[in-house]
Scaffold this motif. Structure first.
Motif, short mmCIF file in Angstrom:
data_model
loop_
_atom_site.label_atom_id
_atom_site.label_comp_id
_atom_site.label_asym_id
_atom_site.label_seq_id
_atom_site.Cartn_x
_atom_site.Cartn_y
_atom_site.Cartn_z
N GLN A 1 0.84 -1.20 0.00
CA GLN A 1 0.00 0.00 0.00
C GLN A 1 0.88 1.26 0.00
O GLN A 1 0.57 2.24 -0.68
N ASP A 2 1.98 1.23 0.75
CA ASP A 2 2.91 2.36 0.75
C ASP A 2 3.49 2.61 -0.64
O ASP A 2 3.68 3.75 -1.05
N GLY B 1 -0.25 2.75 -3.26
CA GLY B 1 -1.42 3.54 -2.92
C GLY B 1 -2.72 2.91 -3.35
O GLY B 1 -3.76 3.59 -3.41
N ARG C 1 -0.06 6.57 2.35
CA ARG C 1 -0.97 6.32 1.22
C ARG C 1 -2.23 5.59 1.63
O ARG C 1 -3.00 5.15 0.76
N ASP C 2 -2.45 5.44 2.91
CA ASP C 2 -3.71 4.86 3.36
C ASP C 2 -4.82 5.88 3.18
O ASP C 2 -4.68 7.04 3.61
#
Length: 399
Positions: A165-166, A169, A388-389
């Motif tokens: 996810q980092d 995104g 980016r959460d």
């Protein structure tokens, strides 16, 4: 409502403080010194070494597992509170493979710890022979391998998804982590319950309790959250986290910690009431020495410092928002977690009176030094916030 504090979302703004690496190096040296002292003690008194080592192992396991469970709870609920300490929880859970290695020395001391692991005592003992279907060395080792495979597996999967996810995104990863955390939390509760039976309750093969597992799990939640709070307080004084972590976030952690403290006390009292009201000879012996014998002072200490004082300090709104007071409560609870684990284990070997040995401190120092070094290294690898959460802006503006 949303706050007005402006905070950057660039990963570089939340770079880990350089002091983490120094903490890791110092902790590693402390661990080596503690290991040397522990090995010396093991040579002269192996039985005491394994007794002390068991409590030390369970203590550091409880922090790692507690953080892992709280991390899965965060993914499951998507709570904004968890985003601010997600990196701390992930780094703690990432140490579980190391904790699995900590378990290995115990395999050489099973006969010193458990009656059911001594063939000469099992033969001719009707109770131990009956329990041997479940409590035998090969099955005990196999179950431990399953526990650690599940714990490490879920920590690894969620950690990798968080890292992805980092990098990308991808908003869909948030839902995927939620779907994985749901069965992970269920399996954690189930395996931690069986682990408590194997590693602690079976020290006294004549006694059993159906609520022992949730008591064990409740203690891990307290240990994990207390540790996460202390690390968050440390990070708040350094770098970009000073703007991100605010009193409202610690207020949330204080409320959650109060909940865990009350649940732990509820489980403890429920177990006592059920067994005391039944008044069966094979059940009350476990409590007789702890409440009426030489261990009664330690029991009173747990009531006062593991429940009553933290409950009073965390009850008010100001108590939860005051970072200094919250830090004191977290330190106190981490100390009392060791006392509680010692209270659960040591009376099996010294039922008449409390028995504290220098190896208790040596083994705690050894495992703690290695564990904190690994934790600091893992925490220093990535930005301290998952920038980016999709839920991070809301968490940062929480007011």
């Amino acid at each position: 409502m949303s706050g007005t504090v402006a905070v950057p979302l660039a990963p570089s703004a939340y770079a880990p403080p350089a002091g983490l690496l120094s903490i890791g190096r110092v902790s590693l040296l402390i661990g080596v010194a503690g290991a040397a002292a522990s090995l010396a003690g093991a040579r002269f008194d192996p039985s005491q070494f394994f007794r002390s080592y068991l409590v030390a192992f369970l203590y550091w396991l409880s922090i790692a597992l507690g953080c892992s469970a709280i991390g899965m709870l965060h993914h499951l609920t998507r709570g904004a509170w968890g985003l601010m300490i997600r990196r701390v929880l992930e780094a703690s859970a990432g140490t579980l493979p190391l904790v699995a290695l900590f378990f290995v020395p115990l395999l050489f001391g099973l006969g010193d710890l458990y009656r059911w692991a001594r063939p000469d005592e099992v033969r001719g003992n009707a109770l131990l022979e009956h329990q041997a279907i479940f409590l035998n060395v090969p099955f005990f080792v196999a179950r431990a391998a399953i526990y650690f495979a599940i714990w490490c597996g879920f920590a690894l999967i969620l950690g990798r998804l968080s890292a992805r996810q980092d990098a990308t995104g991808d908003a869909a990863l948030q839902r995927r982590m939620q779907m994985i955390a749901a069965p992970g939390l269920v399996l954690y509760c189930l395996t931690a319950t069986f682990a408590s039976i194997d590693w602690l309750m079976s020290l006294d093969s004549r006694w059993s309790s159906t609520i022992y597992g949730v008591y064990f799990v409740g203690g891990q939640a307290i240990a994990g959250l207390s540790f996460a709070i202390l690390v968050a307080l440390y990070l708040r004084e350094r770098g970009g986290m000073s703007q991100a972590l605010r009193p409202i976030h610690f207020h949330d952690y204080g409320k959650l910690l109060l909940t865990f403290v009350v649940l732990w006390a509820y489980f403890a009292v429920s177990q006592l009431i059920i067994i005391w009201s039944g008044n069966l000879a094979e059940e009350i012996t476990w409590y007789r020495g702890r409440l009426l014998g030489g261990w009664s002072g330690v029991s009173l200490l747990l009531v006062l410092l593991h429940f009553a004082l933290p409950f009073v300090l965390l009850l008010s709104r100001e108590g939860k928002r005051n970072s200094a007071r919250l830090g004191v409560v977290a330190v106190l609870l981490l100390l009392m977690r060791w006392v509680d684990l010692h209270w659960l284990a040591a009376p099996a070997f010294s039922p008449e009176r409390p028995a504290f040995h220098w190896l208790d401190a040596a083994t705690m120092t050894a495992l703690g030094g290695f564990w904190i070094a690994a934790f600091a290294r893992l925490l220093a690898r990535r930005p301290l916030l998952p920038v980016r959460d999709p839920s991070l802006p809301e968490a940062l503006a929480h007011d």
